[in-house]
Motif scaffolding. Structure first.
Motif, mmCIF file in Angstrom:
data_model
loop_
_atom_site.group_PDB
_atom_site.id
_atom_site.type_symbol
_atom_site.label_atom_id
_atom_site.label_comp_id
_atom_site.label_asym_id
_atom_site.label_seq_id
_atom_site.Cartn_x
_atom_site.Cartn_y
_atom_site.Cartn_z
ATOM 1 N N MET A 78 0.832 -1.211 0.000
ATOM 2 C CA MET A 78 0.000 0.000 0.000
ATOM 3 C C MET A 78 0.861 1.253 0.000
ATOM 4 O O MET A 78 0.527 2.243 -0.661
ATOM 5 N N LYS A 79 1.977 1.204 0.730
ATOM 6 C CA LYS A 79 2.897 2.357 0.729
ATOM 7 C C LYS A 79 3.544 2.546 -0.644
ATOM 8 O O LYS A 79 3.721 3.681 -1.095
ATOM 9 N N VAL A 80 3.912 1.433 -1.284
ATOM 10 C CA VAL A 80 4.510 1.549 -2.624
ATOM 11 C C VAL A 80 3.447 2.044 -3.617
ATOM 12 O O VAL A 80 3.731 2.833 -4.510
ATOM 13 N N GLY A 81 2.206 1.585 -3.412
ATOM 14 C CA GLY A 81 1.097 2.010 -4.279
ATOM 15 C C GLY A 81 0.766 3.477 -4.103
ATOM 16 O O GLY A 81 0.437 4.169 -5.068
ATOM 17 N N ASN A 82 0.845 3.942 -2.877
ATOM 18 C CA ASN A 82 0.604 5.351 -2.599
ATOM 19 C C ASN A 82 1.469 5.798 -1.419
ATOM 20 O O ASN A 82 1.084 5.665 -0.258
ATOM 21 N N PRO A 83 2.656 6.330 -1.710
ATOM 22 C CA PRO A 83 3.603 6.695 -0.641
ATOM 23 C C PRO A 83 3.078 7.791 0.286
ATOM 24 O O PRO A 83 3.650 8.015 1.351
ATOM 25 N N ASN A 84 1.990 8.440 -0.101
ATOM 26 C CA ASN A 84 1.445 9.504 0.737
ATOM 27 C C ASN A 84 0.414 9.013 1.747
ATOM 28 O O ASN A 84 -0.067 9.788 2.571
ATOM 29 N N LEU A 85 0.061 7.747 1.662
ATOM 30 C CA LEU A 85 -0.886 7.187 2.624
ATOM 31 C C LEU A 85 -0.193 6.963 3.966
ATOM 32 O O LEU A 85 0.960 6.540 4.003
ATOM 33 N N SER A 112 10.037 0.739 5.234
ATOM 34 C CA SER A 112 8.964 1.519 4.622
ATOM 35 C C SER A 112 8.266 2.268 5.747
ATOM 36 O O SER A 112 8.161 1.768 6.872
ATOM 37 N N ASP A 113 7.780 3.455 5.444
ATOM 38 C CA ASP A 113 7.303 4.360 6.497
ATOM 39 C C ASP A 113 5.858 4.050 6.928
ATOM 40 O O ASP A 113 4.947 4.826 6.663
ATOM 41 N N PHE A 114 5.658 2.887 7.558
ATOM 42 C CA PHE A 114 4.340 2.601 8.139
ATOM 43 C C PHE A 114 4.504 2.098 9.574
ATOM 44 O O PHE A 114 5.614 1.773 9.993
ATOM 45 N N LYS A 115 3.406 2.093 10.294
ATOM 46 C CA LYS A 115 3.440 1.759 11.724
ATOM 47 C C LYS A 115 2.775 0.408 11.957
ATOM 48 O O LYS A 115 1.752 0.109 11.351
ATOM 49 N N TYR A 116 3.348 -0.367 12.867
ATOM 50 C CA TYR A 116 2.886 -1.749 13.040
ATOM 51 C C TYR A 116 2.661 -2.069 14.510
ATOM 52 O O TYR A 116 3.599 -2.026 15.308
ATOM 53 N N PHE A 117 1.426 -2.377 14.862
ATOM 54 C CA PHE A 117 1.064 -2.708 16.249
ATOM 55 C C PHE A 117 0.808 -4.210 16.366
ATOM 56 O O PHE A 117 -0.035 -4.740 15.653
ATOM 57 N N VAL A 118 1.556 -4.844 17.263
ATOM 58 C CA VAL A 118 1.333 -6.276 17.495
ATOM 59 C C VAL A 118 0.594 -6.451 18.828
ATOM 60 O O VAL A 118 1.128 -6.133 19.890
ATOM 61 N N LEU A 256 12.254 3.459 2.469
ATOM 62 C CA LEU A 256 12.103 2.883 1.124
ATOM 63 C C LEU A 256 11.521 3.904 0.139
ATOM 64 O O LEU A 256 11.986 4.025 -0.992
ATOM 65 N N GLU A 257 10.544 4.653 0.606
ATOM 66 C CA GLU A 257 9.842 5.585 -0.286
ATOM 67 C C GLU A 257 10.721 6.741 -0.750
ATOM 68 O O GLU A 257 10.360 7.451 -1.686
ATOM 69 N N GLU A 258 11.844 6.942 -0.077
ATOM 70 C CA GLU A 258 12.738 8.004 -0.542
ATOM 71 C C GLU A 258 13.933 7.457 -1.303
ATOM 72 O O GLU A 258 14.637 8.201 -1.976
ATOM 73 N N LEU A 259 14.139 6.145 -1.180
ATOM 74 C CA LEU A 259 15.299 5.538 -1.831
ATOM 75 C C LEU A 259 15.063 5.267 -3.314
ATOM 76 O O LEU A 259 15.996 5.102 -4.080
ATOM 77 N N TYR A 260 13.805 5.175 -3.685
ATOM 78 C CA TYR A 260 13.466 4.994 -5.107
ATOM 79 C C TYR A 260 12.977 6.333 -5.658
ATOM 80 O O TYR A 260 11.978 6.865 -5.165
ATOM 81 N N PRO A 261 13.648 6.868 -6.663
ATOM 82 C CA PRO A 261 13.254 8.186 -7.179
ATOM 83 C C PRO A 261 11.805 8.235 -7.658
ATOM 84 O O PRO A 261 11.149 9.273 -7.518
ATOM 85 N N GLN A 262 11.311 7.086 -8.174
ATOM 86 C CA GLN A 262 9.921 7.073 -8.670
ATOM 87 C C GLN A 262 8.958 7.370 -7.523
ATOM 88 O O GLN A 262 7.976 8.105 -7.683
ATOM 89 N N LEU A 263 9.225 6.778 -6.357
ATOM 90 C CA LEU A 263 8.336 6.957 -5.209
ATOM 91 C C LEU A 263 8.552 8.327 -4.565
ATOM 92 O O LEU A 263 7.604 8.976 -4.122
ATOM 93 N N ALA A 264 9.808 8.753 -4.534
ATOM 94 C CA ALA A 264 10.123 10.069 -3.960
ATOM 95 C C ALA A 264 9.384 11.170 -4.729
ATOM 96 O O ALA A 264 8.868 12.123 -4.135
#
Lengths: 278, 340
Positions: A78-85, A112-118, A256-264
């Motif tokens: 989902m982050k790769v699909g929309n890095p602004n989510l 990747s810039d998301f948060k994970y609660f276990v 991750l979202e900043e390491l790929y120019p397409q996503l950045a």
């Protein structure tokens, strides 16, 4: 403000389940973010399979209630699909530490810039009481009458060793969830948050709460990896002497979202792939 | 251009946004081709930790509206099947490139085979709609890839592009400009669910809603069948009025075309395997049908029997399962022995 996040679904958690506190803390944290200017549609949630996953029905946000163990790659997708989510993943301990553990190590690596609660209740509660990889030695249920023979995994150490840039543990109290949600949102990168959430039916550890203490109050240096490792060793999920809570370790590194120019580029233009016309 | 390059070309022409993969021969080169062009074309190629991550990430990306494709071979596809079923219930669009090699298991890892047709048609638990399309040369690789994107977006289904090592790595001359079917991105982010869910995406166990969901999902089969009529689902070559009809799919196409040049035979190449083009029935009914396949059990033969009731005699099955492709001269002799 949290009312926008409410749904009409009737919670089916057991009365008194700590999951209600997690839900309240997450909603309150989200409401705070929305008050600060974010929109509801800027967020998406992902859950796995287990008691924790019902949270998907109780928060009025887009996303997916996905397969058992696959919350992390779904969040990444989902982050790769929309890095602004702003993507928030929820798992149980079976989800995170058994079925999908390979993804946990790689999520730390990909950052990747998301948060994970276990939601760690140390038991497979939805399937009624089987041990998970973090259930204590000797635990017995119908399927394990001889008792658990294996030392529980220490997820905090696993995450530290995997290079995770935000490693935290809290207890399932609303105020603690609110606090860590805010801290995790401020952190740029993958955030791993373990929530100790004793199952009141199958793993009712009433003694846990009084054994906990705050790392922050003890002035633990969260930038010190060695100190974090030592603190992680204090609770082995089997014998309960003391349970440190708070942020064990925090260090920002490239996402991750900043390491790929397409996503950045998508991030910069506040766009998703859906907006790209070809 | 080889089949893998053509599939990549087709994906780019179809507006691919994201390609996820885990390396597996003979599919890996699609990742290589697409990765080389990712900056120039502005799409992204990511290698993840395993095929399970690949397909689950793809579902995650697809529901945000991105045109997403993944690629693997049989063993990797096995690992993906639980999430194929997830994509089925969530109705998220997905294009899957499945380049076969002989199994079971590691089998003949760097050789060719068509033994995964049954799997492609049936993989995944529960009942849901998917499509299985099979190109037979590089031109068709481009066309079929664009059709896969078209159908996946329009109907919210998984479309499997079934290839094999021979097609993937053989060099072809593109004779005519491939016809690319354009596709629109229509998926929007909402509440998706692996559980049966109501119209808002919340879990439900209501028998009425479940019945409606099941029927709505399966209804797509008919809609897809209707839409597929607009495409070339099977092709006819050779002597159109011949009593001898060769049936095949995928990479044997080239050898068959060479083999039948001066013999009395018609050749039906199936490009759509699911949905099965029922119009093909009248082309083969009552004829001397000869099956040519790179597998040991005649999986297209089984499919034809299932859909049309036409049973191809065992003596008329030319099956090769040693990992090698058919060669025209040998194949010609095999066909001639079976002509009427």
């Amino acid at each position: 403000m949290t009312s926008d996040l409410n749904t009409t679904a009737t919670p089916t958690w057991c009365p008194g389940c700590w999951n209600f506190q997690i839900l309240a803390g997450i909603k309150s944290g989200l409401a705070e973010e929305i008050k600060k200017g974010k929109n509801k549609d800027d967020f998406a949630i992902v859950s796995g399979i287990g008691c924790h996953a019902k949270i998907f029905d109780y928060i009025n946000l887009n996303g997916i209630n996905t397969l058992h163990g696959r919350v992390l790659p779904t969040c990444l997708g989902m982050k790769v699909g929309n890095p602004n989510l702003n993507v928030i993943g929820f798992s149980g301990d079976g989800d995170a530490y058994a079925e999908g553990i390979e993804h946990l190590i790689h999520a730390a690596r990909f950052n990747s810039d998301f948060k994970y609660f276990v939601h760690n209740n140390q038991v497979f509660a939805l399937t009624v009481a089987q041990p998970t990889p973090v259930t204590e030695l000797g635990y017995k249920d119908k399927t394990n009458p001889l008792g658990v023979k294996f030392q529980p995994l220490n997820p905090i150490k696993l995450m530290l060793a995997s290079g995770c840039g935000f490693v935290a543990r809290v207890f399932a109290e609303k105020s603690q969830i609110e606090y860590i949600f805010k801290e995790a949102m401020k952190h740029k990168g993958f955030a791993f948050i373990e929530v100790i959430q004793p199952c009141i039916i199958f793993h009712n550890d009433k003694g846990y709460l009084e054994k906990t203490y705050s790392l922050e109050k003890e002035e633990h240096d969260k930038t010190n990896f060695d100190a974090a490792w030592k603190k992680a060793d204090e609770f082995d999920y089997s014998t309960v002497k003391k349970i440190p809570l708070g942020i064990f370790y925090q260090k920002e590194k490239p996402i991750l979202e900043e390491l790929y120019p397409q996503l950045a580029e998508l991030k910069k233009k506040k766009m998703s792939w859906k907006d790209i016309k070809r | 251009m080889n089949g893998n390059q053509a599939v990549s070309e087709g994906a780019i022409k179809s507006g691919i946004d994201i390609y996820y993969f885990y390396p597996m021969t003979p599919a890996t080169n699609v990742a290589g081709e697409l990765a080389e062009k990712q900056i120039e074309n502005n799409h992204i190629v990511l290698e993840l930790e395993n095929e399970i991550a690949v397909i689950n990430a793809a579902v995650g990306s697809a529901i945000t509206g991105a045109k997403t494709m993944i690629g693997t071979s049989g063993g990797g596809f096995d690992l993906m099947t639980e999430a194929l079923s997830l994509a089925g219930i969530a109705e998220s669009p997905l294009v899957i490139y499945l380049a076969s090699r002989p199994g079971p298991s590691t089998g003949l890892a760097t050789y060719s085979g068509q033994g995964d047709l049954d799997m492609a048609r049936h993989a995944g638990h529960g009942e849901f709609v998917r499509m299985v399309l099979s190109p037979g040369d590089a031109e068709e690789c481009q066309e079929i890839t664009s059709q896969a994107f078209y159908f996946s977006q329009k109907f919210g289904v998984s479309v499997i592009i079934l290839s094999d090592k021979h097609l993937a790595e053989c060099l072809y001359t593109i004779k005519e400009k491939p016809v690319i079917t354009p596709s629109k991105k229509v998926t929007i982010l909402k509440k998706y669910n692996s559980y049966e869910s109501d119209k808002f995406g919340y879990m439900t166990e209501s028998p009425e809603i479940v019945n409606k969901n099941v029927e709505n999902r399966l209804k797509k089969q008919k809609e897809i069948e209707r839409e597929a009529e607009k495409f070339s689902q099977f092709k006819i070559f050779g002597k159109s009025n011949s009593e001898n009809v060769i049936v095949s799919w995928g990479s044997p196409k080239g050898a068959i075309l060479d083999a039948i040049k001066d013999i009395d035979a018609k050749f039906i190449q199936f490009l759509y395997l699911d949905p099965f083009p029922m119009k093909a029935k009248k082309e083969i009914e009552g004829k001397n049908i000869i099956l040519v396949e790179n597998d040991a059990t005649g999986q297209l033969g089984k499919l034809i029997a299932e859909k049309t009731g036409i049973i191809i005699e065992d003596k008329n099955k030319i099956l090769r399962y040693d990992g090698r492709p058919f060669f025209a001269d040998e194949l010609k002799k095999e066909i001639e022995r079976r002509l009427k």
